[in-house]
Scaffold this motif. Structure first.
Motif, mmCIF file in Angstrom:
data_model
loop_
_atom_site.group_PDB
_atom_site.id
_atom_site.type_symbol
_atom_site.label_atom_id
_atom_site.label_comp_id
_atom_site.label_asym_id
_atom_site.label_seq_id
_atom_site.Cartn_x
_atom_site.Cartn_y
_atom_site.Cartn_z
ATOM 1 N N ILE A 41 0.833 -1.200 0.000
ATOM 2 C CA ILE A 41 0.000 0.000 0.000
ATOM 3 C C ILE A 41 0.871 1.256 0.000
ATOM 4 C CG2 ILE A 41 -1.629 1.344 1.402
ATOM 5 C CD1 ILE A 41 -2.796 -1.435 2.233
ATOM 6 N N LEU A 42 1.883 1.250 0.836
ATOM 7 C CA LEU A 42 2.768 2.413 0.908
ATOM 8 C C LEU A 42 3.533 2.616 -0.403
ATOM 9 C CD1 LEU A 42 3.379 4.598 2.953
ATOM 10 C CD2 LEU A 42 5.304 3.233 3.746
ATOM 11 N N MET A 43 4.005 1.523 -0.996
ATOM 12 C CA MET A 43 4.717 1.633 -2.280
ATOM 13 C C MET A 43 3.789 2.174 -3.363
ATOM 14 S SD MET A 43 7.038 -1.847 -2.204
ATOM 15 C CE MET A 43 7.456 -1.730 -3.923
ATOM 16 N N ALA A 44 2.564 1.696 -3.399
ATOM 17 C CA ALA A 44 1.602 2.171 -4.396
ATOM 18 C C ALA A 44 1.279 3.647 -4.172
ATOM 19 C CB ALA A 44 0.329 1.330 -4.340
ATOM 20 N N PHE A 45 1.149 4.031 -2.910
ATOM 21 C CA PHE A 45 0.873 5.434 -2.594
ATOM 22 C C PHE A 45 1.999 6.332 -3.090
ATOM 23 C CE2 PHE A 45 1.579 8.975 0.380
ATOM 24 C CZ PHE A 45 0.437 9.720 0.126
ATOM 25 N N PHE A 46 3.231 5.974 -2.751
ATOM 26 C CA PHE A 46 4.363 6.793 -3.170
ATOM 27 C C PHE A 46 4.505 6.815 -4.694
ATOM 28 C CE2 PHE A 46 6.532 6.167 1.162
ATOM 29 C CZ PHE A 46 6.085 7.404 1.623
ATOM 30 N N ALA A 47 4.271 5.692 -5.335
ATOM 31 C CA ALA A 47 4.401 5.622 -6.793
ATOM 32 C C ALA A 47 3.334 6.446 -7.510
ATOM 33 C CB ALA A 47 4.331 4.173 -7.260
ATOM 34 N N SER A 48 2.166 6.587 -6.883
ATOM 35 C CA SER A 48 1.064 7.299 -7.542
ATOM 36 C C SER A 48 0.945 8.765 -7.132
ATOM 37 C CB SER A 48 -0.256 6.581 -7.246
ATOM 38 O OG SER A 48 -0.560 6.696 -5.864
#
Length: 187
Positions: free
Chosen positions: A95-102
């Protein structure tokens, strides 16, 4: 004890019609997620709980040794609980990786570190609206809800086990605490 615990070590009939995976394990994870034992479950408590859940899922009663703490079936269950615990952390990372990537404003490591510091201050990551002092929405942040959704998926198919029902106790406290701990550790 030698060897690795495997499904064939389970009590007789445990795998019939897929109930181990679709009903027994979800019922167990539901209990763990509502118990007072987030990380360490006393063996005797787990052994009794396994018996109650087995009887609720499969009907009837069996001998007391099927989920003995020194048996392979008990260790297989402990492995499944460990996997359930690990899912909180891996979901938090995703979730955190997706948040930062988006989110373009968090493309740099420096921006991510500032964000993490802000979120960790007063456990802001737990709240839907940490600026609202009257109703901040504890355990309603997107992080917590996404992780909690993975727990709800894990318990889908559970059955009610009357011996394990604790009235007056709010549900999901342990699961929510584990979700918050996972976010805190990953931010």
């Amino acid at each position: 004890k030698k060897g690795k615990a495997k499904n064939s070590d389970l009590p007789s009939g445990a795998l019939k019609q897929g109930q181990w995976r679709t009903t027994f394990l979800p019922s167990l994870m539901y209990w763990v997620g509502n118990s007072d034992y987030g990380w360490s479950i006393p063996e005797n408590e787990l052994e009794n709980t396994l018996e109650y859940i087995f009887n609720a899922v499969y009907g009837g009663s069996r001998g007391p040794s099927d989920f003995s703490p020194d048996g392979f079936a008990f260790h297989l269950v402990c492995q499944r609980i460990h996997e359930w615990h690990a899912a909180f952390g891996s979901t938090a990372v995703s979730i955190l990786m997706a948040f930062f990537a988006s989110t373009p404003e968090y493309k740099t490591q420096e921006a991510r570190e500032e964000y993490a510091e802000d979120q960790l201050q007063d456990c802001r990551f737990v709240y839907e609206d940490p600026e609202n002092e009257d109703q901040p929405g504890a355990f309603l942040s997107e992080y917590i809800l996404h992780i909690f959704t993975s727990h709800l998926s894990a318990v889908s198919g559970k059955v009610r086990v009357d011996e394990l029902v604790e009235f007056e106790k709010p549900g999901y406290l342990t699961a929510l605490a584990l979700a918050a701990a996972a976010v805190s550790a990953q931010i």
